[in-house]
Design a protein around this motif. Structure first.
Motif, mmCIF file in Angstrom:
data_model
loop_
_atom_site.group_PDB
_atom_site.id
_atom_site.type_symbol
_atom_site.label_atom_id
_atom_site.label_comp_id
_atom_site.label_asym_id
_atom_site.label_seq_id
_atom_site.Cartn_x
_atom_site.Cartn_y
_atom_site.Cartn_z
ATOM 1 N N LEU A 626 -0.906 1.153 6.548
ATOM 2 C CA LEU A 626 -2.034 1.359 5.638
ATOM 3 C C LEU A 626 -2.407 2.836 5.575
ATOM 4 C CD1 LEU A 626 -4.275 -1.698 6.621
ATOM 5 C CD2 LEU A 626 -2.885 -1.443 4.569
ATOM 6 N N ARG A 627 -2.354 3.505 6.717
ATOM 7 C CA ARG A 627 -2.671 4.933 6.723
ATOM 8 C C ARG A 627 -1.638 5.699 5.897
ATOM 9 N NH1 ARG A 627 -7.218 7.061 6.999
ATOM 10 N NH2 ARG A 627 -7.757 5.817 8.838
ATOM 11 N N ARG A 628 -0.353 5.318 6.029
ATOM 12 C CA ARG A 628 0.676 5.972 5.219
ATOM 13 C C ARG A 628 0.433 5.722 3.736
ATOM 14 N NH1 ARG A 628 4.126 3.972 9.244
ATOM 15 N NH2 ARG A 628 4.836 2.298 7.871
ATOM 16 N N ALA A 629 0.011 4.491 3.414
ATOM 17 C CA ALA A 629 -0.263 4.163 2.013
ATOM 18 C C ALA A 629 -1.409 5.005 1.473
ATOM 19 C CB ALA A 629 -0.595 2.668 1.882
ATOM 20 N N SER A 630 -2.429 5.214 2.314
ATOM 21 C CA SER A 630 -3.585 5.989 1.864
ATOM 22 C C SER A 630 -3.231 7.457 1.645
ATOM 23 C CB SER A 630 -4.731 5.879 2.879
ATOM 24 O OG SER A 630 -4.415 6.552 4.089
ATOM 25 N N GLU A 631 -2.162 7.925 2.331
ATOM 26 C CA GLU A 631 -1.750 9.326 2.203
ATOM 27 C C GLU A 631 -0.621 9.513 1.191
ATOM 28 O OE1 GLU A 631 -0.714 10.122 6.212
ATOM 29 O OE2 GLU A 631 -2.805 10.247 6.921
ATOM 30 N N GLU A 632 -0.176 8.400 0.584
ATOM 31 C CA GLU A 632 0.927 8.454 -0.377
ATOM 32 C C GLU A 632 0.542 9.296 -1.599
ATOM 33 O OE1 GLU A 632 4.755 7.411 -1.668
ATOM 34 O OE2 GLU A 632 3.836 6.529 0.116
ATOM 35 N N LYS A 633 1.446 10.166 -2.021
ATOM 36 C CA LYS A 633 1.206 10.961 -3.223
ATOM 37 C C LYS A 633 1.479 10.082 -4.433
ATOM 38 C CE LYS A 633 2.369 15.363 -5.444
ATOM 39 N NZ LYS A 633 0.955 15.765 -5.567
ATOM 40 N N LEU A 634 0.465 9.823 -5.219
ATOM 41 C CA LEU A 634 0.554 8.908 -6.350
ATOM 42 C C LEU A 634 0.675 9.678 -7.655
ATOM 43 C CD1 LEU A 634 -2.225 6.359 -5.311
ATOM 44 C CD2 LEU A 634 0.250 6.105 -5.044
ATOM 45 N N PRO A 635 1.196 9.029 -8.684
ATOM 46 C CA PRO A 635 1.252 9.686 -9.995
ATOM 47 C C PRO A 635 -0.146 10.085 -10.456
ATOM 48 C CG PRO A 635 2.551 7.660 -9.991
ATOM 49 C CD PRO A 635 1.782 7.679 -8.714
ATOM 50 N N ARG A 636 -0.217 11.104 -11.259
ATOM 51 C CA ARG A 636 -1.494 11.582 -11.773
ATOM 52 C C ARG A 636 -2.219 10.449 -12.512
ATOM 53 N NH1 ARG A 636 -3.635 16.586 -12.728
ATOM 54 N NH2 ARG A 636 -5.166 16.758 -14.404
ATOM 55 N N GLY A 637 -3.494 10.285 -12.198
ATOM 56 C CA GLY A 637 -4.285 9.258 -12.874
ATOM 57 C C GLY A 637 -4.200 7.889 -12.249
ATOM 58 N N VAL A 638 -3.458 7.737 -11.139
ATOM 59 C CA VAL A 638 -3.368 6.458 -10.430
ATOM 60 C C VAL A 638 -4.133 6.576 -9.118
ATOM 61 C CG1 VAL A 638 -1.841 4.772 -9.344
ATOM 62 C CG2 VAL A 638 -1.152 5.880 -11.479
ATOM 63 N N TYR A 639 -4.950 5.588 -8.830
ATOM 64 C CA TYR A 639 -5.801 5.608 -7.641
ATOM 65 C C TYR A 639 -5.513 4.379 -6.788
ATOM 66 C CZ TYR A 639 -8.173 9.012 -10.542
ATOM 67 O OH TYR A 639 -8.452 10.092 -11.343
ATOM 68 N N LEU A 640 -5.604 4.563 -5.481
ATOM 69 C CA LEU A 640 -5.318 3.474 -4.550
ATOM 70 C C LEU A 640 -6.572 3.102 -3.778
ATOM 71 C CD1 LEU A 640 -2.213 2.881 -2.438
ATOM 72 C CD2 LEU A 640 -4.375 3.114 -1.197
ATOM 73 N N GLU A 641 -6.812 1.800 -3.638
ATOM 74 C CA GLU A 641 -7.947 1.294 -2.867
ATOM 75 C C GLU A 641 -7.425 0.396 -1.752
ATOM 76 O OE1 GLU A 641 -10.355 -0.832 -5.619
ATOM 77 O OE2 GLU A 641 -10.798 0.914 -6.881
ATOM 78 N N ILE A 642 -7.924 0.588 -0.550
ATOM 79 C CA ILE A 642 -7.584 -0.272 0.584
ATOM 80 C C ILE A 642 -8.839 -1.033 0.979
ATOM 81 C CG2 ILE A 642 -6.831 -0.350 2.987
ATOM 82 C CD1 ILE A 642 -5.180 2.134 2.468
ATOM 83 N N ASP A 643 -8.745 -2.363 0.952
ATOM 84 C CA ASP A 643 -9.902 -3.207 1.248
ATOM 85 C C ASP A 643 -9.558 -4.126 2.413
ATOM 86 O OD1 ASP A 643 -12.252 -4.574 1.228
ATOM 87 O OD2 ASP A 643 -12.138 -5.255 -0.852
ATOM 88 N N VAL A 644 -10.106 -3.828 3.576
ATOM 89 C CA VAL A 644 -9.899 -4.645 4.769
ATOM 90 C C VAL A 644 -10.900 -5.799 4.749
ATOM 91 C CG1 VAL A 644 -9.922 -4.674 7.289
ATOM 92 C CG2 VAL A 644 -9.076 -2.657 6.062
ATOM 93 N N ASP A 645 -10.413 -7.011 4.958
ATOM 94 C CA ASP A 645 -11.252 -8.216 4.899
ATOM 95 C C ASP A 645 -11.987 -8.299 3.560
ATOM 96 O OD1 ASP A 645 -10.500 -8.770 7.539
ATOM 97 O OD2 ASP A 645 -12.182 -7.635 8.345
ATOM 98 N N PRO A 646 -11.255 -8.308 2.440
ATOM 99 C CA PRO A 646 -11.923 -8.363 1.130
ATOM 100 C C PRO A 646 -12.693 -9.659 0.970
ATOM 101 C CG PRO A 646 -9.594 -8.835 0.885
ATOM 102 C CD PRO A 646 -9.799 -8.402 2.314
ATOM 103 N N PHE A 647 -13.812 -9.583 0.259
ATOM 104 C CA PHE A 647 -14.594 -10.794 0.031
ATOM 105 C C PHE A 647 -14.115 -11.544 -1.202
ATOM 106 C CE2 PHE A 647 -18.250 -13.305 -1.423
ATOM 107 C CZ PHE A 647 -18.490 -14.023 -0.258
ATOM 108 N N ASP A 648 -13.572 -10.833 -2.184
ATOM 109 C CA ASP A 648 -12.976 -11.521 -3.328
ATOM 110 C C ASP A 648 -11.636 -10.884 -3.643
ATOM 111 O OD1 ASP A 648 -13.073 -9.537 -5.572
ATOM 112 O OD2 ASP A 648 -15.232 -9.653 -5.233
ATOM 113 N N MET A 649 -10.809 -11.631 -4.343
ATOM 114 C CA MET A 649 -9.432 -11.206 -4.592
ATOM 115 C C MET A 649 -9.187 -11.013 -6.084
ATOM 116 S SD MET A 649 -8.327 -11.580 -1.381
ATOM 117 C CE MET A 649 -6.667 -12.128 -1.067
ATOM 118 N N LEU A 650 -10.247 -10.814 -6.863
ATOM 119 C CA LEU A 650 -10.092 -10.705 -8.307
ATOM 120 C C LEU A 650 -9.750 -9.276 -8.722
ATOM 121 C CD1 LEU A 650 -13.053 -12.960 -9.472
ATOM 122 C CD2 LEU A 650 -10.651 -13.559 -9.142
#
Length: 650
Positions: A626-650
């Protein structure tokens, strides 16, 4: 700017900023200024003036770059201490945000405290109350276990059993011993009502803390609690971070509620933060609900918390009788069944009251073309626009609003029809069915005024309302003694969501709203209307059988390896370019992975959304990925969210 020599003590300060950047940054303290550790300052960070949080001061100039000077000092003295820094580190590490983001979320944003908050209550009466024998047993058990070192407790009390009285008695005892108490509630509307009850007992020792206050008012109340001038605080999830001289207890009311989960980075759960704080500070944690979450009750059964129960309603009240009624149609005209109309008329004619729940705001959930069947959708979200009574259609996700078009955008036909019913439309139906009745509608549209909940409470108590209609806001916490009838107009809403918690959420909501009835001398009756009365949850509801539902739900989750038998982490990417979003989420590795796939709500606010779900025995095993994913260089305009124990999956 040139580097400065350490010619005086505390010439430099290490700070962190409320941005998604790791680590601390060194700034020079202005000449002649006194800077307190654990205060806030303004600094220039990459050309922007931002708030920063002082972690330490020292005399060691960094080498290799010019040191900027702090622009201004916000706080003359510390407003937090090392305990909050430790808590923020816990949030940062477990919910994947930076330390600065965690501190920014924890601390109030106001820069100059203002006490211009006036609650509508008079002076405290110092009202005393007497616990029942059952309540006293729970009180004694919690207190003695806490003294013996058991600090984590779960109170399962049926609706109307008097959990609040137990909370207040424990709070009073701990405050008398020199501690401070944080009382968490899931909704702002609930904090208003609980504040009234607590104010009767605790008076000036009490502060309220939620987002409906201005930033300056929040800072003022933060400082009163921080100094020990006020030793009881009631508030929503962010109140879990309030600082005090000595923490005696955190009380989490309606602990099952999803509102304790934050939806922006870092996505903490206030329950998890409460566990950490009470463990670190030796305080009592008491969580309570009429419908404890599956995870919490399972944890209690496994010995990680002490379980206490209240099985009797306070006073002479009894649980209401529940009747399940199958609707023949979901058309608006069929929303009031014959049994519901008969029992409502009987109650209103006798001077009693009814509460109707429809968990859908607006006038109609769909506007559809009678020719081509195209549904009017939000141009920015993959969801239909909701028709409101003022002639506009509104997206309840991104807020997009427009007038209803005269013609269908797809085929040009003029047969645009409003389908289904929200609270606004049902309000009209109720008014036509029970002519002369006084109706009050409570939903997000009507409750935007800050005094709406107080107005409701006063009118319900004085008998100025015959029928209260609302969304889930009417289900939580209200204690009205003249309610003889509760009607759930369409209990199926939410049951078909693609989310493993869907049944639990609906069951909890229905139990909570059913519990609003029969709290006084008049017996209560609950009419639950559904299109499918064969669903298992209705059998458990009819019999007030929470444990039967819990056992059924637990077995389903055991088979499918969902919490509490695993930990879930959701990784979501969003952006305006869908191919880039989909490609980005496929780079992530984990344990047992579901997906990647397009999220159920595939587009919100113009952003496409893809996600994957990671199941693991614990989050420690997947944290490196997950830490590697959070540090991944993403294409411009793409954002990543990490949700531990999410309350909804929508």
């Amino acid at each position: 700017m040139a580097e400065r020599a350490p010619d005086r003590p505390g010439a430099y300060a290490d700070v962190c900023v409320g941005l998604p950047v790791e680590g601390s940054f060194t700034y020079a303290v202005p000449e002649g200024a006194e800077l307190a550790v654990h205060s806030r300052v303004k600094v220039d960070f990459k050309g922007r003036t931002v708030t920063a949080f002082v972690l330490s001061t020292h005399d060691n100039p960094p080498s290799g770059f010019a040191v900027k000077e702090i622009r201004s000092i916000i706080d003359e003295r510390p407003i937090y201490d090392g305990r909050l820094v430790d808590c923020a580190r816990f949030v940062s590490e477990n919910y994947f945000g930076s330390l600065g983001e965690a501190l920014a979320m924890a601390l109030p944003a106001g820069e100059r405290p203002s006490k211009r908050y006036r609650h509508p209550f008079g002076p405290s009466s110092g009202r005393a109350f007497v616990l029942t024998e059952e309540q006293r047993t729970v009180y004694d058990s919690v207190l003695s276990a806490h003294r013996a070192g058991e600090s984590f407790h779960l109170l399962h009390g049926i609706t109307g059993s008097g959990k609040t009285e137990v909370y207040m008695e424990l709070a009073r005892r701990l405050m008398d011993a020199g501690g401070s108490v944080i009382y968490l509630v899931p909704e702002i509307s609930l904090s208003s009502q609980i504040f009234e009850r607590l104010h009767e007992v605790f008076g000036g020792e009490l502060v309220v803390y939620h987002s409906r206050l201005t930033a300056q008012q929040r800072l003022y109340n933060w400082m009163r609690f921080h100094s020990g001038e006020a030793r009881m605080a009631v508030g929503t999830r962010s109140a879990v971070f309030l600082q005090c001289p000595r923490l005696g207890a955190i009380i989490v009311d309606e602990e099952h509620d999803g509102s304790y989960k934050e939806h922006s980075t870092p996505r903490y759960n206030a329950r998890g933060v409460a566990f950490f704080r009470c463990r670190q500070e030796g305080a009592l944690l008491l969580m309570g609900s009429a419908t404890p979450s599956v995870e919490s009750l399972y944890a209690a059964e496994q010995g990680r918390m002490r379980l206490h129960t209240l099985r009797e309603r306070y006073g002479n009240a009894v649980l209401p009788e529940i009747e399940i009624v199958r609707l023949r149609s979901s058309r608006p005209e069929a929303m009031l069944s014959t049994p519901l109309k008969l029992h409502t008329k009987r109650a209103v004619d006798s001077g009693l009251q009814a509460i109707y729940l429809l968990n859908r705001r607006g006038f109609a959930p769909f506007v559809i073309c009678g020719e081509c069947s195209a549904v009017l959708e939000c141009p920015r979200c993959s969801i239909s626009l909701n028709y409101h009574g003022d002639g506009s259609v509104l997206c309840h996700y991104c807020g997009h609003q427009r007038r209803v078009p005269e013609k269908c955008p797809s085929c040009g036909a003029e047969r645009l029809e409003k389908v289904g019913a929200g609270t606004q439309r049902v309000e009209e139906i109720i008014a036509n069915t029970f002519r002369g009745s006084r109706i009050f509608r409570l939903d997000q549209d009507s409750a935007r005024g800050k005094d709406a909940v107080f107005e409701l409470m006063e009118k319900m108590r004085s008998g100025e309302i015959d029928i209260l209609l609302g969304t889930q806001m009417v289900a939580k916490g209200f204690d009205f003694h003249r309610v003889a009838v509760v009607g759930v107009l369409l209990a199926d809403i939410g049951l078909n969501f693609p989310d493993f918690r869907a049944s639990e959420r609906v069951f909890s909501l229905l139990v909570q709203v059913a519990g609003r009835g029969g709290r006084g001398e008049a017996p209560g009756r609950v009419i639950i209307q559904t299109l499918d009365d064969e669903r298992h949850i209705f059998k458990f509801l009819k019999n007030h059988d929470y444990y039967g539902f819990y056992r059924h739900e637990l077995e389903v989750r055991r088979v499918l390896s969902y919490p509490p038998f695993s930990r879930i982490t959701r990784i979501l990417t969003r952006g305006a370019d869908e191919p880039s979003v989909g490609e980005a989420v496929e780079r992530v590795e984990g344990a047992t992975v579901l997906g990647p796939a397009r999220a159920p709500l595939g587009r919100i606010g113009g952003n496409f959304r893809h996600h994957l779900i990671i199941k693991s025995r614990d989050t420690r095993s997947v944290r490196p990925a997950l830490r590697r994913a959070s540090e991944e260089k993403l294409p411009r305009g793409v954002y990543l969210e990490i949700d531990v124990d999410p309350f909804d999956m929508l």
